[in-house]
Design an enzyme around this catalytic site. Structure first.
Site, PDB file in Angstrom:
ATOM      1  N   HIS A  78       0.827  -1.207   0.000  1.00 48.05           N
ATOM      2  CA  HIS A  78       0.000   0.000   0.000  1.00 48.05           C
ATOM      3  C   HIS A  78       0.865   1.262   0.000  1.00 48.05           C
ATOM      4  O   HIS A  78       0.553   2.235  -0.696  1.00 48.05           O
ATOM      5  CB  HIS A  78      -0.941   0.003   1.197  1.00 48.05           C
ATOM      6  N   HIS A 235      -9.298  -2.163  -5.167  1.00 50.93           N
ATOM      7  CA  HIS A 235      -8.195  -2.442  -4.247  1.00 50.93           C
ATOM      8  C   HIS A 235      -7.185  -3.397  -4.871  1.00 50.93           C
ATOM      9  O   HIS A 235      -5.974  -3.250  -4.653  1.00 50.93           O
ATOM     10  CB  HIS A 235      -8.685  -3.025  -2.924  1.00 50.93           C
ATOM     11  N   ASP A 239      -3.185  -2.799  -5.161  1.00 47.47           N
ATOM     12  CA  ASP A 239      -2.131  -3.766  -4.846  1.00 47.47           C
ATOM     13  C   ASP A 239      -1.215  -3.999  -6.044  1.00 47.47           C
ATOM     14  O   ASP A 239       0.014  -4.079  -5.895  1.00 47.47           O
ATOM     15  CB  ASP A 239      -2.753  -5.107  -4.441  1.00 47.47           C
ATOM     16  N   HIS A 262      -0.580 -10.957  -5.244  1.00 50.72           N
ATOM     17  CA  HIS A 262       0.807 -10.525  -5.093  1.00 50.72           C
ATOM     18  C   HIS A 262       1.791 -11.514  -5.724  1.00 50.72           C
ATOM     19  O   HIS A 262       2.761 -11.112  -6.367  1.00 50.72           O
ATOM     20  CB  HIS A 262       1.162 -10.382  -3.611  1.00 50.72           C
TER      21      HIS A 262
END
Length: 306
Positions: A78, A235, A239, A262
Site C-alpha cells: 500500500h 483495491h 495492490d 501478489h
C-alpha cells in the site's frame, strides 16, 4: 525529473499480522537512491532492504521483502502504491518492526501524508521501464500479463462466489492522478471465515472492521458498507500498482490481472526481467513524465482527504 518527499513524514498505526503498534518515518532521499526500507529496531545486522522485485520473499497474505541478513518488512504494497501513485521515486522508509501499519486497509493515509509533506523535484532525469514485447503468466486460475502501451494501464478482473463481491472488472489509465482519485481510498477485503481462521492460528491479530472490508456471503459487515460499488477490484488494482513498482522504475505498459494476487505479479516481473528483448530502460521525456501516475496530483484529488 526524479523526485522525493520534501520533508520528513511520521506515521503510526497497528500492524495487521502482529496487532502491535508500528511507527514509520519516510525521509527524503537523493537522486538515484530509489526506495529503501530500514528496520530501525534491528541493530545486530544489515537492516537496509531495497524495495525491488528480487527481494520479495513471501506473497501469501501480503508482499514481504527481505535482505540477505534476514531483515524483512511485510505489507509494503500500500505504501509502495502511494509512492508510485504520487510519483515518488526516491525515499528512505524507517520502520520499527517487521511490518508496516495497515492503517484503514487502503493507501489513503499514505497518500495524504505524502501530499501534505510535498514533492521535491531532483536534478537527475527520471527513467521509465518500457515494455517492448508481451509477457504473460498463468498460475492455477490466475493470469497476469504485461504488454506494450504508451502509459501505465491496469486492467483487472475478479470473480468471487460471495454475493457481496461477485464479478467485478475495471480498466484505468494511470496517468494524471488516476491512482489518487480512483484507487487510493479502496480497502483490502476478506471473508469473515478467513478472519476467524487466521486469528485462530495467531495471524491477522490486528485485523478489524477499521482496516479491512469483511464480507459474509451477501453481507458487508463493516458499518457504512463499501466506499465504492466496485471497491474490491479497485483495491486489487491498488495492490497491483504497489507490486509493479518493485520493478524499480515507473512502467510504460498495460498490466492485465485476472484473479491475480501478489504472487503472480511478482512472478510476472521476474519473468519480464528474465526475457531478453521484452523491456528497456529509457530516460523519461517531458511528454512521458506528463503521462506518469504522479503527474500533477494534489491533496484535493484524494477522496475523503480530511
Amino acid at each position: 525529473m526524479q523526485t522525493t518527499v520534501r520533508r520528513n513524514i511520521s506515521m503510526a498505526g497497528i500492524g495487521l499480522h502482529t496487532g502491535r503498534p508500528v511507527r514509520v518515518a519516510v525521509r527524503p532521499a537523493s537522486a538515484e537512491h530509489g526506495i529503501w526500507f530500514r528496520r530501525v529496531d534491528l541493530r545486530d545486522r544489515d537492516n537496509l532492504i531495497p524495495a525491488l522485485y528480487e527481494n520479495v520473499c513471501d506473497t501469501q497474505l501480503c508482499t514481504k521483502i527481505a535482505n540477505d541478513a534476514g531483515a524483512s518488512v511485510s505489507t509494503i504494497e500500500h505504501l509502495m502504491a502511494a509512492f508510485a501513485g504520487c510519483g515518488i521515486t526516491n525515499a528512505l522508509v524507517e520502520v520499527d518492526g517487521p511490518e508496516l501499519p495497515i492503517m484503514d486497509g487502503s493507501a489513503r493515509r499514505f497518500v495524504r501524508e505524502i501530499m501534505r509533506a510535498g514533492i521535491q523535484q531532483l536534478d537527475e532525469p527520471a527513467r521509465v521501464l518500457r515494455i517492448l514485447a508481451p509477457v504473460s503468466l498463468t498460475i492455477g486460475d490466475a493470469f497476469a500479463a504485461l504488454v506494450p502501451a504508451e502509459t501505465l494501464e491496469i486492467d483487472f478482473s475478479i470473480d468471487f462466489t460471495d454475493a457481496a463481491i461477485g464479478t467485478q472488472s475495471r480498466r484505468l489509465t494511470m496517468a494524471n492522478g488516476a491512482f489518487v482519485h480512483e484507487l487510493a481510498d479502496c480497502r483490502t477485503f476478506c471473508r469473515q471465515s478467513e478472519v476467524d481462521a487466521m486469528q485462530s492460528n495467531g495471524m491477522a491479530l490486528g485485523g478489524s472492521y477499521d482496516n479491512a472490508i469483511v464480507v459474509d456471503g451477501a453481507d458487508v459487515l463493516n458499518p457504512g458498507g463499501f466506499r465504492r460499488v466496485d471497491e474490491c477490484v479497485r483495491h486489487k488494482m491498488l495492490d497491483a500498482l504497489g507490486d509493479l513498482s518493485l520493478a524499480g522504475a515507473p512502467i510504460l505498459g498495460r498490466y492485465t490481472g485476472i484473479r491475480a494476487g501478489h504472487g503472480i505479479t511478482n512472478a510476472l516481473l521476474r519473468k519480464l526481467f528474465a526475457t531478453p528483448g521484452a523491456w528497456e530502460m529509457v530516460e523519461a521525456t517531458p511528454e512521458i513524465l506528463h503521462r506518469l501516475p504522479g503527474a500533477g496530483v494534489s491533496l484535493s484529488d484524494l477522496p475523503l482527504a480530511v
